[in-house]
Scaffold this active site. Structure first.
Site, PDB file in Angstrom:
ATOM      1  CE  LYS A 226      -1.766  -1.629   3.715  1.00 18.26           C
ATOM      2  NZ  LYS A 226      -2.484  -1.880   4.972  1.00 18.26           N
ATOM      3  CB  THR A 259      -6.007   8.482   7.718  1.00 21.49           C
ATOM      4  OG1 THR A 259      -5.015   9.073   8.571  1.00 21.49           O
ATOM      5  CG2 THR A 259      -6.354   9.443   6.603  1.00 21.49           C
ATOM      6  CB  THR A 262      -6.862   3.625   6.310  1.00 25.85           C
ATOM      7  OG1 THR A 262      -5.589   3.985   6.794  1.00 25.85           O
ATOM      8  CG2 THR A 262      -7.727   4.839   6.211  1.00 25.85           C
ATOM      9  N   GLY A 263      -5.704   0.855   7.445  1.00 25.87           N
ATOM     10  CA  GLY A 263      -5.068  -0.431   7.112  1.00 25.87           C
ATOM     11  C   GLY A 263      -5.916  -1.604   7.587  1.00 25.87           C
ATOM     12  CB  CYS A 264      -7.613  -2.279  10.862  1.00 23.09           C
ATOM     13  SG  CYS A 264      -6.264  -1.843  11.941  1.00 23.09           S
TER      14      CYS A 264
END
Ligand SMILES: Cc1ncc(COP(=O)(O)OP(=O)(O)O)c(N)n1
Ligand SMILES: Cc1ncsc1CCOP(=O)(O)O
Ligand SMILES: [Mg+2]
Length: 546
Positions: A226, A259, A262-264
């Site tokens: 990402k 933000t 966002t990854g989870c």
């Protein structure tokens, strides 16, 4: 401790319909005799298998601020229609400022939670987040060997967005040696990818590709690196690698402080889409769209005083755009028969815009654009609002030509702009990620720019000479071919297309060419529905030949 049940039976490949499952309970089956408790619970079990709920198990840490971790995972899955069970690996004291404390759950108890869920429930996909120790990674791998699931999504959470360490260096080796070989997809950001590969520097897209390839060699079936944290990029580019091909997935960079998580969320959305049956690439694309939309709808939320706030996963419950069903997932096949209105022509034939749109839909138009160059704003807006209702009730997307203000005011599904109109990236900023944006392009360079700007499709023409648009150069088949080959977006051909030549356009069989856009051949005619119907059948015949 609860007794351990044998692993659940694998899901039947063919899932009976809900109606079939409901028939199981129909009193007609057993009108008089009420079933014994044992029979009832057997029936419940069978019905439950007939109506499974896509199920994600998240194995992750708790975030007391509820922006990330377990809390984000459960909200993301709920928003996408998947059930989410949870095994907690650590409890963190955390807020929008940072991580104040981490309390890891003992390995044995993580194992016990895993056993409880996996032995009882039909889990489709396991998604991992914070795994604070090598021991916990090992316990997870053992559990997955004992209770296999359809897919494993590994989000290698190592450092929080605030910069706090969530997983020590000893865990890295176990991740690489034990967990990655079992994973279907691993989703590191550039910082995590760098850590996993011994602190290599990742500065460019080409570095991200090399990192994806190196991580792929550690065993997962797919890798998504990402690029949201990459410096100097106006849009968020992620690199997806399936072992053969690299795909750059572009997203909109939403300007917001919200933000956190966002990854989870992205990894949970991938897991939810996989649980629902999507292919990996589609799951990743849908997950990116979801995160983008959630950030967009939450960009002005204020929760907490720190630099990174949470966002609203359940924005769709509140947003009127979602409620009214206008958040169109763009389907390129909708470009097949694109009806573009013209007020002059409709006036000439004594019909309103609304009647013209109704007739085009009746004849089988698959998308409609209101191109009303001479209409007064107020009159145009009123007609546009009615057309939105007409189109929405038929499931046909409605776009507005040139006028972003009118599109916003009537909540249209999107906008079509040309090279001298507002640039597509500005349109995207105004409309957000959920709307459809088309751009007129005559050259490969314009097509490339439209893609970079976040457009959904391009209109290419005039393919044939036309009197509908003044001073519009004719590209011919060669011009159309050049643009279609260069385009990364779906293309609709426009300009002088009618019942006599539409077949020959589709029979070119050009890559990315999804359909034709037509003005006069539909609207400068007495019966719009008849003309649309006949053009549609010509296009269908041409497609079946090519
Ligand atoms: C589907 C589609 N393709 C191209 C155009 C032309 O747009 P533009 O170049 O902005 O010209 P005008 O339509 O505004 O005159 C279109 N409208 N639709
Ligand atoms: C709007 C537009 N853009 C390129 S050609 C054109 C006009 C298409 O109209 P027609 O289908 O009547 O030729
Ligand atoms: Mg225009």
């Amino acid at each position: 401790m609860a007794s351990v049940q044998p692993p659940p039976a694998p899901l039947a490949p063919h899932r009976p319909s809900i109606a079939a499952a409901l028939r199981f309970y129909s009193p007609a089956v057993s009108p008089r005799v009420s079933p014994s408790p044992a029979a009832r619970s057997r029936r419940l079990a069978v019905a439950a298998r007939a109506m499974p709920w896509p199920h994600v198990l998240t194995v992750a840490g708790s975030d007391s601020g509820a922006g990330a971790g377990i809390q984000a995972d459960i909200k993301a899955c709920a928003a996408l229609g998947a059930y989410c069970s949870s095994v907690i690996t650590a409890v963190t004291a955390q807020n929008t400022v940072g991580v104040q404390g981490v309390h890891a759950v003992p390995e044995e108890f993580v194992g016990e939670q895993l056993r409880s869920v996996l032995s009882d429930m039909s889990v489709d996909v396991v998604k991992t987040g914070m795994l604070p120790s090598a021991g916990i990674v090992k316990v997870l791998c053992e559990s997955l060997r004992k209770f296999p699931v359809k897919a494993l999504v590994v989000d290698p959470v190592m450092v929080s967005t605030s910069g706090d360490t969530l997983s020590g260096p000893s865990t890295l080796t176990t991740y690489r040696d034990e967990l990655f070989p079992m994973a279907d997809i691993v989703t590191p950001n550039v910082k995590e990818a760098s850590k996993l590969l011994g602190d290599v520097s990742l500065q460019t897209i080409s570095d991200m590709r090399s990192a994806a390839e190196s991580i792929y060699k550690l065993g997962p079936k797919y890798v998504l690196v990402k690029g949201g944290d990459m410096p100097d990029s106006t849009d968020a580019i992620d690199v997806f690698f399936d072992g053969k091909e690299f795909i750059e997935l572009r997203g909109l960079r939403i300007k917001t402080r919200n933000t956190h998580g966002t990854g989870c969320t992205l990894a949970s959305c991938i897991a939810a889409e996989l649980a629902k049956g999507a292919s990996m690439l589609h799951a990743v694309e849908a997950a990116k769209k979801f995160v983008e939309s959630a950030l967009y709808h939450s960009k002005d939320l204020v929760i907490g005083n720190g630099p990174q706030g949470p966002f609203d996963h359940l924005f769709s419950l509140k947003s009127p755009l979602y409620k009214m069903g206008s958040l169109h997932k763009f389907n390129p096949d909708d470009l097949f028969l694109y009806a573009v209105t013209d007020s002059g022509m409709n006036k000439k034939w004594g019909r309103s815009i609304e009647d013209a749109v109704k007739a085009a839909i009746e004849g089988g138009a698959t998308i409609v654009q209101l191109r009303e160059k001479d209409a007064e704003t107020r009159e145009f807006l009123e007609a546009a609002k009615t057309c939105v209702e007409i189109c929405r009730s038929s499931g046909v997307p409605l776009l507005i030509n040139d006028r972003i203000d009118v599109a916003l005011a009537c909540n249209a599904d999107g906008v079509h702009v040309g090279q001298s109109d507002m640039p597509a990236w500005e349109v995207r900023e105004l409309l957000g990620p959920g709307k459809i944006i088309g751009v007129s392009c005559k050259t490969p360079a314009q097509a490339e720019q439209a893609w970079k700007d976040g457009a959904d499709y391009i209109g290419c023409g005039g393919v044939f000479p036309t009197t509908t648009k003044a001073n519009n150069p004719t590209l011919g088949f060669e011009g159309l071919r050049t643009v279609c080959f260069a385009s990364k977006l779906p293309v609709v051909a426009i300009g002088g297309i009618n019942a006599r030549n539409a077949g020959s356009v589709m029979e070119l069989g050009l890559p990315n060419l999804k359909g034709v856009a037509v003005v006069s051949a539909l609207f400068d005619r007495e019966c719009v529905a008849t003309e649309t119907r006949s053009l549609r059948s010509i296009l269908m015949n041409a497609c079946s030949r090519s």
